[in-house]
Design a protein around this motif. Sequence first.
Motif, PDB file in Angstrom:
ATOM      1  N   ALA A  12       0.834  -1.207   0.000  1.00  0.00           N
ATOM      2  CA  ALA A  12       0.000   0.000   0.000  1.00  0.00           C
ATOM      3  C   ALA A  12       0.864   1.249   0.000  1.00  0.00           C
ATOM      4  O   ALA A  12       0.561   2.230  -0.708  1.00  0.00           O
ATOM      5  N   ALA A  13       1.932   1.251   0.767  1.00  0.00           N
ATOM      6  CA  ALA A  13       2.826   2.408   0.811  1.00  0.00           C
ATOM      7  C   ALA A  13       3.518   2.606  -0.535  1.00  0.00           C
ATOM      8  O   ALA A  13       3.673   3.736  -1.008  1.00  0.00           O
ATOM      9  N   GLU A  14       3.936   1.511  -1.149  1.00  0.00           N
ATOM     10  CA  GLU A  14       4.580   1.615  -2.463  1.00  0.00           C
ATOM     11  C   GLU A  14       3.612   2.186  -3.507  1.00  0.00           C
ATOM     12  O   GLU A  14       3.998   3.037  -4.330  1.00  0.00           O
ATOM     13  N   ALA A  15       2.363   1.744  -3.463  1.00  0.00           N
ATOM     14  CA  ALA A  15       1.379   2.244  -4.424  1.00  0.00           C
ATOM     15  C   ALA A  15       1.163   3.745  -4.239  1.00  0.00           C
ATOM     16  O   ALA A  15       1.071   4.498  -5.219  1.00  0.00           O
ATOM     17  N   ALA A  16       1.084   4.187  -2.982  1.00  0.00           N
ATOM     18  CA  ALA A  16       0.897   5.619  -2.724  1.00  0.00           C
ATOM     19  C   ALA A  16       2.088   6.427  -3.202  1.00  0.00           C
ATOM     20  O   ALA A  16       1.931   7.526  -3.760  1.00  0.00           O
ATOM     21  N   LEU A 200      19.125  -1.609   5.272  1.00  0.00           N
ATOM     22  CA  LEU A 200      17.900  -0.942   4.811  1.00  0.00           C
ATOM     23  C   LEU A 200      18.242   0.204   3.869  1.00  0.00           C
ATOM     24  O   LEU A 200      19.037   1.082   4.210  1.00  0.00           O
ATOM     25  N   VAL A 201      17.639   0.188   2.681  1.00  0.00           N
ATOM     26  CA  VAL A 201      17.799   1.263   1.699  1.00  0.00           C
ATOM     27  C   VAL A 201      16.550   2.135   1.739  1.00  0.00           C
ATOM     28  O   VAL A 201      15.434   1.636   1.571  1.00  0.00           O
ATOM     29  N   ASP A 202      16.745   3.414   1.962  1.00  0.00           N
ATOM     30  CA  ASP A 202      15.625   4.356   2.010  1.00  0.00           C
ATOM     31  C   ASP A 202      15.167   4.668   0.589  1.00  0.00           C
ATOM     32  O   ASP A 202      15.924   5.219  -0.215  1.00  0.00           O
ATOM     33  N   ILE A 203      13.920   4.324   0.275  1.00  0.00           N
ATOM     34  CA  ILE A 203      13.371   4.638  -1.047  1.00  0.00           C
ATOM     35  C   ILE A 203      12.200   5.608  -0.945  1.00  0.00           C
ATOM     36  O   ILE A 203      11.461   5.806  -1.912  1.00  0.00           O
ATOM     37  N   GLY A 204      12.001   6.191   0.248  1.00  0.00           N
ATOM     38  CA  GLY A 204      10.979   7.214   0.404  1.00  0.00           C
ATOM     39  C   GLY A 204       9.633   6.739   0.882  1.00  0.00           C
ATOM     40  O   GLY A 204       8.631   7.463   0.752  1.00  0.00           O
ATOM     41  N   LEU A 205       9.555   5.548   1.498  1.00  0.00           N
ATOM     42  CA  LEU A 205       8.259   5.017   1.927  1.00  0.00           C
ATOM     43  C   LEU A 205       7.755   5.595   3.242  1.00  0.00           C
ATOM     44  O   LEU A 205       6.556   5.515   3.529  1.00  0.00           O
ATOM     45  N   ASP A 206       8.658   6.131   4.067  1.00  0.00           N
ATOM     46  CA  ASP A 206       8.289   6.498   5.444  1.00  0.00           C
ATOM     47  C   ASP A 206       6.976   7.272   5.576  1.00  0.00           C
ATOM     48  O   ASP A 206       6.144   6.943   6.434  1.00  0.00           O
ATOM     49  N   PRO A 207       6.732   8.318   4.766  1.00  0.00           N
ATOM     50  CA  PRO A 207       5.485   9.086   4.965  1.00  0.00           C
ATOM     51  C   PRO A 207       4.213   8.279   4.696  1.00  0.00           C
ATOM     52  O   PRO A 207       3.129   8.711   5.090  1.00  0.00           O
ATOM     53  N   TYR A 208       4.340   7.138   4.046  1.00  0.00           N
ATOM     54  CA  TYR A 208       3.164   6.382   3.630  1.00  0.00           C
ATOM     55  C   TYR A 208       2.961   5.101   4.439  1.00  0.00           C
ATOM     56  O   TYR A 208       2.009   4.358   4.196  1.00  0.00           O
ATOM     57  N   LEU A 209       3.850   4.856   5.398  1.00  0.00           N
ATOM     58  CA  LEU A 209       3.765   3.626   6.174  1.00  0.00           C
ATOM     59  C   LEU A 209       2.900   3.813   7.413  1.00  0.00           C
ATOM     60  O   LEU A 209       3.025   4.818   8.112  1.00  0.00           O
ATOM     61  N   PRO A 210       2.043   2.854   7.732  1.00  0.00           N
ATOM     62  CA  PRO A 210       1.224   2.923   8.955  1.00  0.00           C
ATOM     63  C   PRO A 210       2.028   2.455  10.164  1.00  0.00           C
ATOM     64  O   PRO A 210       3.239   2.208  10.083  1.00  0.00           O
ATOM     65  N   ALA A 211       1.370   2.300  11.296  1.00  0.00           N
ATOM     66  CA  ALA A 211       2.019   1.751  12.486  1.00  0.00           C
ATOM     67  C   ALA A 211       2.595   0.381  12.148  1.00  0.00           C
ATOM     68  O   ALA A 211       1.983  -0.407  11.430  1.00  0.00           O
ATOM     69  N   PRO A 212       3.780   0.076  12.653  1.00  0.00           N
ATOM     70  CA  PRO A 212       4.443  -1.171  12.258  1.00  0.00           C
ATOM     71  C   PRO A 212       3.791  -2.402  12.856  1.00  0.00           C
ATOM     72  O   PRO A 212       3.113  -2.336  13.881  1.00  0.00           O
TER      73      PRO A 212
END
Length: 473
Positions: A12-16, A200-212
Amino acid sequence: MRQAHTVEQVRAAEAALMARLPEGALMQRAAHGLAHAVLDLLAPGTYGRRVLLLVGSGDNGGDALYAGAVLARRGLAVTAWLLSDRAHEGGVAALRAAGGTTTTTGPTTGPGASRPDVVVDGIVGIGGQPGLRPAAAAALAGLAGVPLVAVDTPSGVGVDTGELPADGDHARADVTITFGTHKLAHLVDPAAAASGVVHLVDIGLDPYLPAPAAEALQTADVAALLPRPSADAQKYSRGVVGVRAGSAAYPGAGLLSVAGASCGLAGMVRYVGDAVVHDLVREQHPEVVGQGRVQAWVVGSGSGDGAAGTLAEALADGVPTVVDADALAHVTRGGRSDLVLTPHAGELARMLDVDREVVEARPLAHARAAADAYGTVVLLKGPHTLVVHPDGRVRVTTTGLPWLATAGAGDVLGGLVGALAAAGLEPYDAASVGSWLHGAAATQASRGGPITAGDVARALPRVARDVLRQSHP
């Protein structure tokens, strides 16, 4: 905080994120991160080194192919072994354009054949089912001994469960390069053991991720949770922890429980129990006192036949209680929510009436089942200790080392968790912070060699001090 998310959450985060990026940009970010990780692994002297990509039909295969193109442009000899007839077309074209090659039959074998310097596992993506097809399993078996870099997760493991396939066919990586966030398989055994070192490679998902779905405390998190004395603190206000452990048959268990509790994080330790143990405690821990009011109890280690009675006496005080070892057999399901149960796999198996091997194969599932059945926090001891709250929260301990698997270490852990609970931490925080400190103390005491439980207890104040200094130098 190191966070792990489920496949559904990641997708879901990748799609966003992809909705805001040019087509293919996300795969390029992942591929470049993967390529640079391979270069770091092979450094120094990467020119001319041989890289073999094992490529399946999914996006992980595409990541591997585009990474291979980057490596080929850097002068490495890159070959992609296409294990499916549906390999990513754009990735194949990019690799060939950069000077890489492809094969559908595998690398040349025989006495004069050159083995690759590194293998990149791009066989199965995070959406795949556990296990491998025979051709993929055979390919990996033929390359045994060559350093393996996994794309996102080792192929064939249970990404959302941390489990391994029943047939045993899965990749075992030396290094895993994952993107955007950790997955449960990176933290939870036995799949975590197959992941090797995870980068871990940061590809910009952080703003779109829910609670872990799970998290692993880091030094800063522990520092933020550790109890600190107030300016007007006195020993009672800092918390009093009581220990009911040990017996004439097992005096060491009581002594080590007291040693863990006497780490300095609570204001006072009380020991109530066998006279033999009491004499040992008085001799080795003169600061420990006897019966009186406490803010938390530690019960069960080495209690033997007296475990039921000592547990009942502790629970009668109505304070948070750490329940270990012999006392675990006497805990009531669906009872008190302010307990911390600290079983190892064998003890948890008895609590759930299953075989130990079943718990070891599916530790997260069984820790969750126990937390739900008993309605309280469960700390399942292991290489990656799990702390599970009945509301579904999960923390994984990533500190520690194999030398920590030593007699009495669990007794020290129970005492430490009890001290943190007495000092005011909620049971979930007390268990997870205690487990982190316990592992860190073992690492510091070990210095790469063998340790005893007493070494771990003695290292606890130093580790706590170091953590506090890092947060407030």
